[in-house]
Design an enzyme around this catalytic site. Structure first.
Site, PDB file in Angstrom:
ATOM      1  N   ASP A  93      36.416  44.534  51.707  1.00 23.38           N
ATOM      2  CA  ASP A  93      37.819  44.605  51.298  1.00 23.38           C
ATOM      3  C   ASP A  93      38.151  46.095  51.167  1.00 23.38           C
ATOM      4  O   ASP A  93      37.244  46.932  51.088  1.00 23.38           O
ATOM      5  CB  ASP A  93      37.980  43.880  49.962  1.00 23.38           C
ATOM      6  CG  ASP A  93      39.353  44.055  49.353  1.00 23.38           C
ATOM      7  OD1 ASP A  93      40.347  43.898  50.068  1.00 23.38           O
ATOM      8  OD2 ASP A  93      39.412  44.378  48.151  1.00 23.38           O
ATOM      9  N   ASP A  95      41.419  47.669  49.189  1.00 22.36           N
ATOM     10  CA  ASP A  95      42.035  48.054  47.918  1.00 22.36           C
ATOM     11  C   ASP A  95      41.150  47.653  46.739  1.00 22.36           C
ATOM     12  O   ASP A  95      40.705  46.507  46.646  1.00 22.36           O
ATOM     13  CB  ASP A  95      43.410  47.399  47.763  1.00 22.36           C
ATOM     14  CG  ASP A  95      44.405  47.910  48.792  1.00 22.36           C
ATOM     15  OD1 ASP A  95      43.969  48.487  49.801  1.00 22.36           O
ATOM     16  OD2 ASP A  95      45.611  47.726  48.584  1.00 22.36           O
ATOM     17  N   GLU A 102      45.429  50.193  44.678  1.00 20.75           N
ATOM     18  CA  GLU A 102      46.083  49.127  45.423  1.00 20.75           C
ATOM     19  C   GLU A 102      47.229  49.795  46.190  1.00 20.75           C
ATOM     20  O   GLU A 102      48.183  50.304  45.596  1.00 20.75           O
ATOM     21  CB  GLU A 102      46.637  48.053  44.479  1.00 20.75           C
ATOM     22  CG  GLU A 102      45.584  47.253  43.743  1.00 20.75           C
ATOM     23  CD  GLU A 102      44.889  46.222  44.644  1.00 20.75           C
ATOM     24  OE1 GLU A 102      45.503  45.823  45.652  1.00 20.75           O
ATOM     25  OE2 GLU A 102      43.752  45.837  44.330  1.00 20.75           O
ATOM     26  N   ARG A 138      56.051  40.708  47.100  1.00 19.30           N
ATOM     27  CA  ARG A 138      55.880  42.146  46.864  1.00 19.30           C
ATOM     28  C   ARG A 138      56.478  42.982  47.994  1.00 19.30           C
ATOM     29  O   ARG A 138      57.123  44.006  47.749  1.00 19.30           O
ATOM     30  CB  ARG A 138      54.389  42.471  46.697  1.00 19.30           C
ATOM     31  CG  ARG A 138      53.798  41.990  45.376  1.00 19.30           C
ATOM     32  CD  ARG A 138      52.304  42.216  45.307  1.00 19.30           C
ATOM     33  NE  ARG A 138      51.584  41.325  46.214  1.00 19.30           N
ATOM     34  CZ  ARG A 138      50.311  41.461  46.556  1.00 19.30           C
ATOM     35  NH1 ARG A 138      49.609  42.479  46.086  1.00 19.30           N
ATOM     36  NH2 ARG A 138      49.733  40.609  47.370  1.00 19.30           N
ATOM     37  N   SER A 182      41.511  43.891  55.183  1.00 19.08           N
ATOM     38  CA  SER A 182      42.308  44.178  53.990  1.00 19.08           C
ATOM     39  C   SER A 182      43.611  43.389  53.945  1.00 19.08           C
ATOM     40  O   SER A 182      44.285  43.225  54.967  1.00 19.08           O
ATOM     41  CB  SER A 182      42.623  45.681  53.955  1.00 19.08           C
ATOM     42  OG  SER A 182      43.541  45.982  52.936  1.00 19.08           O
ATOM     43  N   LYS A 228      40.431  36.691  56.549  1.00 14.83           N
ATOM     44  CA  LYS A 228      39.255  37.551  56.367  1.00 14.83           C
ATOM     45  C   LYS A 228      37.981  36.827  56.781  1.00 14.83           C
ATOM     46  O   LYS A 228      37.110  37.400  57.450  1.00 14.83           O
ATOM     47  CB  LYS A 228      39.146  38.006  54.903  1.00 14.83           C
ATOM     48  CG  LYS A 228      40.196  39.022  54.470  1.00 14.83           C
ATOM     49  CD  LYS A 228      39.934  39.475  53.041  1.00 14.83           C
ATOM     50  CE  LYS A 228      40.932  40.531  52.598  1.00 14.83           C
ATOM     51  NZ  LYS A 228      40.576  41.125  51.294  1.00 14.83           N
ATOM     52  N   ASP A 251      36.749  42.473  45.692  1.00 18.10           N
ATOM     53  CA  ASP A 251      36.995  42.355  44.247  1.00 18.10           C
ATOM     54  C   ASP A 251      37.960  41.246  43.872  1.00 18.10           C
ATOM     55  O   ASP A 251      38.077  40.901  42.694  1.00 18.10           O
ATOM     56  CB  ASP A 251      37.561  43.684  43.716  1.00 18.10           C
ATOM     57  CG  ASP A 251      39.009  43.891  44.125  1.00 18.10           C
ATOM     58  OD1 ASP A 251      39.881  43.980  43.240  1.00 18.10           O
ATOM     59  OD2 ASP A 251      39.289  43.943  45.333  1.00 18.10           O
ATOM     60  N   ASN A 254      41.008  36.567  46.962  1.00 20.44           N
ATOM     61  CA  ASN A 254      41.162  36.400  48.404  1.00 20.44           C
ATOM     62  C   ASN A 254      39.948  36.902  49.195  1.00 20.44           C
ATOM     63  O   ASN A 254      39.949  36.866  50.423  1.00 20.44           O
ATOM     64  CB  ASN A 254      42.436  37.100  48.898  1.00 20.44           C
ATOM     65  CG  ASN A 254      42.402  38.599  48.709  1.00 20.44           C
ATOM     66  OD1 ASN A 254      41.833  39.103  47.744  1.00 20.44           O
ATOM     67  ND2 ASN A 254      43.010  39.328  49.628  1.00 20.44           N
TER      68      ASN A 254
END
Length: 306
Positions: A93, A95, A102, A138, A182, A228, A251, A254
C-alpha cells in the site's frame, strides 16, 4: 510429523529486554503448550523461536489475543519456517505505509477541507465505510482545486517511511518483484515507485476539466481492496510466481483482501480492526524490520542494504 514454525519477537524499542524474553518463553510453555523449542538471536531487538506446531491456527489465534492485549511492547509474528525466505513478490500500500501521509488529505489542505476529508478517510480505513463510496465522497470535496502544479508541489511534501528505501534495496538484491497498489493517486504512486525502485505502480486517476481544475471525479477502475488483490495475482501470474510466495503490506481495511490472496500479509502500524484480522502485525518505527520477519539477522541485513 508437525511442520517447523517460527515465532519472531520484535521489540518496539531499542532492545528486547530479558524480562520480555522470559514472558515469551512463559507464553510458549504455558499458553501454547510448546514442550520444546530452540531460539536464534537476530539482533538486540529481535529473536526467533522455532518449534513444531500441531495446531498452527489455534496458536495463531492465541498469539493474536496475547499480542493485542498483554504484550503491546513487541510484535509476535508466527509463520511456517520453510516459507520465510522463499518470498518473490512484495505488494505495498502507499499512503500511511510507504509514505507517512494520506495524499488525499494533502490535496484537501489546498482547499482548507482537510478535516472533512480526514474524517472520511479514517472511517474508510477502519472499515466503517465502503471504500468506493468514501473515495467518491472525498474526491467530490476536491472539486475546483487547481491541478496544474499540485503534483509537483506534493512530491516535495510527501515523506518516505523510515526504512522503506533500505527494505526495497534489500528486496531488490534478493530478486524480489515489488509494486505499489494504492487507493491514492497515480502521479505520486509513480513518484514513489521511482524513489524506491519498484517494478509496478497502480493507483487512481483524478479527473480534470478544461481549466485544469479537479472536476470531482475519478477516471477508470477504482483501486479498492478487490482491485489490489486482483493486481497482486495478475503481477504474480505475469512473473510466474506462486501467490503463496507473495507478501502484501498495508495499514487499512482495504488492504486485507490482498493479504488474504498473498501467501503472507503484514499490517504496518495498522488500524485496530486490521491488526486483529491481518496474518501478522508490525508496529515498529522502521519498515526495514520486515527483514526480521523474513528471518534475516543484523549482519545479513547490513550486507543486503549496503
Amino acid at each position: 510429523m508437525s511442520d517447523l514454525y517460527a515465532l519472531t519477537v520484535i521489540a518496539h524499542g531499542s532492545e528486547l529486554p530479558q524480562e520480555s524474553l522470559e514472558e515469551v518463553k512463559a507464553l510458549l510453555s504455558d499458553k501454547l503448550a510448546v514442550e520444546k523449542y530452540t531460539s536464534k538471536v537476530l539482533s538486540k531487538r529481535a529473536v526467533d523461536f522455532f518449534f513444531k506446531a500441531p495446531n498452527p491456527a489455534e496458536i495463531q489465534k492465541i498469539l493474536k489475543d496475547e499480542l493485542l492485549t498483554k504484550f503491546p511492547q513487541y510484535d509476535l509474528v508466527f509463520q511456517l519456517e520453510s516459507s520465510r525466505k522463499t518470498k518473490k513478490l512484495f505488494i505495498f500500500d502507499m499512503d500511511s505505509t510507504l509514505i507517512y501521509q494520506e495524499v488525499i488529505e494533502l490535496i484537501a489542505a489546498y482547499a482548507n477541507i482537510e478535516d472533512k476529508v480526514a474524517e472520511i478517510t479514517e472511517r474508510a480505513m477502519n472499515g466503517e465505510l465502503d471504500f468506493n463510496e468514501s473515495l467518491a465522497e472525498r474526491v467530490q470535496l476536491l472539486k475546483g482545486i487547481d491541478a496544474s502544479s499540485i503534483w509537483e508541489e506534493l512530491k516535495h511534501k510527501i515523506e518516505i517511511t523510515n526504512g522503506a528505501k533500505d527494505l526495497c534495496t534489500a528486496l531488490k538484491k534478493l530478486d524480489v518483484v515489488m509494486g505499489v497498489c494504492s487507493g491514492g493517486f497515480i502521479p505520486l504512486a509513480e513518484h514513489v515507485k521511482g524513489q524506491l525502485g519498484l517494478d509496478y505502480a497502480y493507483a487512481n486517476v483524478l479527473g480534470t476539466d478544461e481549466n485544469l481544475e479537479l472536476d470531482g471525479t475519478t477516471i477508470g477502475p477504482i483501486v479498492n481492496g478487490e482491485k489490489k488483490a486482483e493486481l497482486l495475482l495478475e503481477i504474480a501470474k505475469n512473473h510466474k510466481i506462486d501467490p503463496k510466495d507473495a507478501v502484501a503490506v498495508g495499514d487499512g481495511a482495504n488492504d486485507l483482501k490482498m493479504m488474504s490472496v498473498a501467501g503472507f500479509g503484514i499490517a504496518w502500524n495498522a488500524k485496530p480492526k486490521v491488526q486483529k484480522l491481518a496474518p501478522s502485525c508490525l508496529n515498529t518505527k522502521s519498515l526495514l524490520d520486515v527483514l526480521y520477519i523474513l528471518g534475516y539477522n543484523e549482519e545479513e541485513i547490513t550486507k543486503l542494504t549496503s
